[in-house]
Motif scaffolding. Sequence first.
Motif, mmCIF file in Angstrom:
data_model
loop_
_atom_site.group_PDB
_atom_site.id
_atom_site.type_symbol
_atom_site.label_atom_id
_atom_site.label_comp_id
_atom_site.label_asym_id
_atom_site.label_seq_id
_atom_site.Cartn_x
_atom_site.Cartn_y
_atom_site.Cartn_z
ATOM 1 N N ILE A 1 0.812 -1.362 0.019
ATOM 2 C CA ILE A 1 -0.016 -0.031 -0.088
ATOM 3 C C ILE A 1 0.951 1.190 0.010
ATOM 4 O O ILE A 1 1.816 1.308 0.775
ATOM 5 N N TYR A 2 0.596 2.308 -0.922
ATOM 6 C CA TYR A 2 1.427 3.452 -1.051
ATOM 7 C C TYR A 2 0.489 4.703 -1.161
ATOM 8 O O TYR A 2 -0.560 4.548 -1.895
ATOM 9 N N GLU A 3 0.642 5.806 -0.494
ATOM 10 C CA GLU A 3 -0.137 7.118 -0.892
ATOM 11 C C GLU A 3 0.824 7.902 -1.500
ATOM 12 O O GLU A 3 1.818 8.299 -1.451
ATOM 13 N N ASP A 4 0.164 8.507 -2.761
ATOM 14 C CA ASP A 4 0.931 9.329 -3.695
ATOM 15 C C ASP A 4 0.821 10.965 -3.171
ATOM 16 O O ASP A 4 0.019 11.368 -2.219
ATOM 17 N N SER A 5 1.480 11.735 -3.886
ATOM 18 C CA SER A 5 1.534 13.212 -3.500
ATOM 19 C C SER A 5 0.127 13.737 -3.666
ATOM 20 O O SER A 5 -0.332 14.624 -3.301
ATOM 21 N N SER A 6 -0.906 13.054 -4.327
ATOM 22 C CA SER A 6 -2.165 13.743 -4.738
ATOM 23 C C SER A 6 -3.120 13.324 -3.723
ATOM 24 O O SER A 6 -4.386 13.635 -3.688
ATOM 25 N N GLY A 7 -2.708 12.224 -2.818
ATOM 26 C CA GLY A 7 -3.413 11.709 -2.060
ATOM 27 C C GLY A 7 -4.191 10.566 -2.430
ATOM 28 O O GLY A 7 -4.889 9.923 -1.504
ATOM 29 N N ALA A 8 -3.874 9.990 -3.586
ATOM 30 C CA ALA A 8 -4.624 8.553 -3.832
ATOM 31 C C ALA A 8 -3.716 7.342 -3.253
ATOM 32 O O ALA A 8 -2.521 7.669 -3.142
ATOM 33 N N VAL A 9 -4.378 6.478 -2.999
ATOM 34 C CA VAL A 9 -3.709 5.359 -2.171
ATOM 35 C C VAL A 9 -3.749 4.085 -3.507
ATOM 36 O O VAL A 9 -4.709 3.949 -4.068
ATOM 37 N N TRP A 10 -2.494 3.758 -3.421
ATOM 38 C CA TRP A 10 -2.180 2.599 -4.229
ATOM 39 C C TRP A 10 -2.252 1.291 -3.668
ATOM 40 O O TRP A 10 -1.329 1.336 -2.449
ATOM 41 N N LEU A 11 -2.784 0.268 -4.129
ATOM 42 C CA LEU A 11 -2.800 -1.085 -3.493
ATOM 43 C C LEU A 11 -2.227 -1.923 -4.626
ATOM 44 O O LEU A 11 -2.842 -2.193 -5.597
ATOM 45 N N GLY A 12 -1.259 -2.790 -4.019
ATOM 46 C CA GLY A 12 -0.916 -3.757 -4.976
ATOM 47 C C GLY A 12 -1.532 -5.307 -4.486
ATOM 48 O O GLY A 12 -1.417 -5.677 -3.532
ATOM 49 N N ALA A 13 -2.352 -5.652 -5.438
ATOM 50 C CA ALA A 13 -3.086 -6.989 -5.093
ATOM 51 C C ALA A 13 -2.461 -8.256 -5.662
ATOM 52 O O ALA A 13 -1.648 -8.206 -6.882
ATOM 53 N N ASN A 14 -2.128 -9.272 -4.848
ATOM 54 C CA ASN A 14 -1.795 -10.448 -5.097
ATOM 55 C C ASN A 14 -2.181 -11.212 -6.326
ATOM 56 O O ASN A 14 -3.217 -12.106 -5.975
ATOM 57 N N GLY A 15 -1.999 -10.965 -7.785
ATOM 58 C CA GLY A 15 -2.768 -11.591 -8.601
ATOM 59 C C GLY A 15 -3.876 -10.498 -9.164
ATOM 60 O O GLY A 15 -4.371 -11.115 -10.434
ATOM 61 N N GLY A 16 -4.210 -9.566 -8.681
ATOM 62 C CA GLY A 16 -5.259 -8.782 -8.917
ATOM 63 C C GLY A 16 -4.758 -7.237 -9.634
ATOM 64 O O GLY A 16 -5.567 -6.454 -10.084
ATOM 65 N N GLY A 17 -3.697 -7.178 -9.729
ATOM 66 C CA GLY A 17 -3.254 -6.036 -10.580
ATOM 67 C C GLY A 17 -2.816 -4.890 -9.523
ATOM 68 O O GLY A 17 -2.522 -5.150 -8.376
ATOM 69 N N LEU A 18 -2.824 -3.676 -10.097
ATOM 70 C CA LEU A 18 -2.801 -2.641 -9.364
ATOM 71 C C LEU A 18 -3.845 -1.652 -9.267
ATOM 72 O O LEU A 18 -4.730 -1.443 -10.064
ATOM 73 N N ASN A 19 -4.141 -1.194 -7.985
ATOM 74 C CA ASN A 19 -5.424 -0.521 -7.631
ATOM 75 C C ASN A 19 -5.139 0.827 -7.197
ATOM 76 O O ASN A 19 -4.302 1.155 -6.336
ATOM 77 N N ARG A 20 -5.904 2.026 -7.767
ATOM 78 C CA ARG A 20 -6.024 3.299 -7.125
ATOM 79 C C ARG A 20 -7.161 3.585 -6.532
ATOM 80 O O ARG A 20 -8.262 3.425 -7.291
ATOM 81 N N PHE A 21 -7.218 4.005 -5.220
ATOM 82 C CA PHE A 21 -8.006 4.490 -4.405
ATOM 83 C C PHE A 21 -8.353 6.146 -4.292
ATOM 84 O O PHE A 21 -7.311 6.482 -3.778
ATOM 85 N N MET A 22 -9.331 6.611 -4.936
ATOM 86 C CA MET A 22 -9.369 8.182 -4.819
ATOM 87 C C MET A 22 -10.834 8.506 -4.687
ATOM 88 O O MET A 22 -11.724 8.106 -5.745
ATOM 89 N N ASN A 23 -11.230 9.272 -3.906
ATOM 90 C CA ASN A 23 -12.566 9.781 -3.903
ATOM 91 C C ASN A 23 -13.681 8.832 -3.833
ATOM 92 O O ASN A 23 -14.787 8.849 -4.242
ATOM 93 N N GLY A 24 -13.218 7.450 -2.847
ATOM 94 C CA GLY A 24 -14.068 6.568 -2.604
ATOM 95 C C GLY A 24 -14.191 5.708 -3.662
ATOM 96 O O GLY A 24 -15.138 4.765 -3.479
#
Length: 888
Positions: free
Chosen positions: A377-400
């Motif tokens: 899990i990582y939060e970038d400078s814009s406030g988006a949270v990035w989550l790496g899923a094991n086999g599910g790719g890359l997720n960006r969580f922003m504004n719900g």
Amino acid sequence: MFWSHGSDRLAPTSGRRRRKRVHLLAQAPLDRSILAGLIAMAGVLGCDAPLGALDPDRLPTQYRVDTWQREAGLPSNSIESVVQTSDGYLWLATHDGLVRFDGVRFTTFERSNAPGLKSNFIVTLYETSDKSLWIGTDGGGLTCYRDGRFKTYTVQEGLASDYILSLHDDSEGALWIGTDGGGVSRLRDGTFTNFTTKDGLCHDVVYAVMEDPAGGVWIGTRTGLNRWHDGKIATYTKRDGLTSNVILSLLFDRRGDLWIGTYGGGVNCYRDGSFTAHTTRTDLCNDFITDMVEDKDGNLWLGTFGGGLCRMRDGRVAGLTSDTTELASDVVFSVCEDREGSLWVGTDGGGLSRVKDGKFLTYTTREGLSGDVVQCIYEDSSGAVWLGANGGGLNRFMNGVFTTFRESSGLPHQMVMSICEDRRRALWVGTDGGGLACFKDGRFTRYELSEGLSQYGVFAIHESRDGAIWIGTRVGLYRLKDGAATRHTRKDGLGEDYVLCISEDSIGALWIGTYGAGLSRFSEGRFTTIGKADGLPDQIVNAVHCDRDDTLWIATRGGLARLKGEKCTAYTMKEGLPADFIHQILEDDQGNLWMSGNRGVFRVAKHQLDDLADGKTRGVSCVSYDTSDGMPSAECRGGSQPAGWRARDGRLWFPTTRGAVVIDPLNLKTNALVPPVRIETILAQGREINAPASHRFSAGTTNLEFHYTALSLIAPEKVRFRYKLDGTDPDWTDAGTRRVAYYTYLPPGSYRFRVAACNNDGIWNEAGAFVDFEIDPRFYQTYWFYGLCILACLLAAQSLHLYRVRQLKAREQQLTARVNEAMAKIKILSGLLPICASCRRIRDDSGRWTQLEEYIRDHSQADFSHGCCPDCGKKLYPDIYDKIWPAE
């Protein structure tokens, strides 16, 4: 009955036996201002400071749902009614008995063990203001449970019908009883008054009863809604604006609005003389409303027949079903909010469900995450949270909202292990099987650092202060700068080629956690490594956190380490950690370290760790979090970077095997309610004694078991106990979560057993509960028996003394006789003795002739020695006479 449970659809049926729900209907005035004042006053004057209701800002899927069924101890999975009584117990109306629940144990009352209960089919429950629990049964009449005893009323006592559907007490202390076919009964001062269609009721099947502040009683029937007041009955039906004439449930909210739950017509709100409908055509999730409850925050929860739970708040409706949560069944009979803010749901065939808030907010595939196994899990400078899923790719969580990037989006591999943003706001993504990629301006660019790197995992990415990108892999540490990659391995001094994490301290030194060689430090082009020999608890380093004081906190598979200056201090379970396997370390603003592992998340104050390292204390105290606190799984993920992140708003994110969890250290929901403590039963020599205030045990009672409980239902598995038996125990015994105390071989006497308990957040009920008891002695354990024994001992001693004296006197007499006899025999030797003149033998008293020596030996104590007189010597030994017998 009104509906059949044999099909998936609600269908009218006939007959008296029907299944109904609990009615936990809040009494509320019609005057909204008066109602608001009463509610505020209740909040001020309440003995306990209740927790808030379920967080309405959460999605229904983010609530924690737990379910109990027959395997857990329920006698039946169909629960018609749920109510929490003032003593803290949860009571359940089931098809096979009345059940009391303390959060851990079910106790069933039925006709075989509860004299006075006439039916095991329980339909509805209600607690009146005098703390009596009223039980409506299906065919067994109305039963009152108070002070451990059951008393039943039937048609013989004047009840309108033995089939009870609903209960409610009014402001005058009268109990209103809705029946199946007998109309409504009013019980006051032991007398029943009945109202039926002959008195103006719409129908004699009454599903719901409720009083308004003006003294009017609202009655929901099969064919309409009635209001009784001062002997007059008014009627409301579809002609007056109701969407259905079948009224299943009633509720007054805190604003004074009347909510009417109907069969097939959704829910109607009666305000200012008019009805407003909410149905599936507008915003509702189901039109069959079996029960309703308003929670502490004013949210309306609707139990439905087939649609699960519906939450209504500020005109918004959200559903909670068995498809989206672990709700036991979508057929809901009863909904109850407990004193700690959880919802308890009685279902048809699915058992009992508890819906509660957790301290953690969860994000899983139900909220849009591409996979539940989250690796980093990582939060970038814009406030988006990035989550790496094991086999599910890359997720960006922003504004719900979650957005997923897969291989089709340019991601080199679905297995995302590490994430890092550089100063150019480019996002670097490490995968296990696809190498390294950079995401910039909506596109992925793949980097091949060296031949074959893509087949090895990238587990850590870090940008150093000079702008270089450091990449930790299975085959070494890479430095990427200006498009050129430099590789560092064991040959260059790196402790191990397998790199799990990279961190940087305030002076720019890199700290590299390795798999198997401990922690390496890279500064000024040189590596130095520390391992177990230098104080690390383990050689596998999962994460490194550098605090403001430049103290390094090191997470390993064998515990936590603190590196301050040249001193390395290890902390393990021996020092108080709940687990040794640590994935990640995050720090909050209160000086606490939060750590994740395979057993959940825990926190500990840094000053405690510092005190232990300085020798001021011997251990630390940690606070642990797991599934009981809202985590969908206690197993967190680690082994790559970052395995957790502190966001800019202070919230902490952790990856788990069932999604990502978030906790806010500044806004932890604390359970401040003191748990009521009860001693339920005592087992004496295997015989059960229920809820005693005091007791006297018969003689011979030596083995006792005390079964106790504490009524905190939000996390009963975390309730802790301590107990003490006055008269035996010198101090309190820490029982942990155990709810029974054992005592063996207790001597007779008077005792007091005391037990105290704390809730899941450590709030103690110091007064607790106690029971006084006595154990009678056997006859040989009484004082009079002891006195008799002492007297007997004294008499025995006296007798023994006298016997001994007699023995001594007898012995004296024997010795005297023997002496006298001997003296008598000695006197004979002094008399005339017949002696042969020739052989010199003597004749004894028997006439026998014996040698002189023998006679004297037998008649005296004299003995003989042999010698030779001079005359005989001269005669017998003339040759030597002169030598032996010299001249005198």
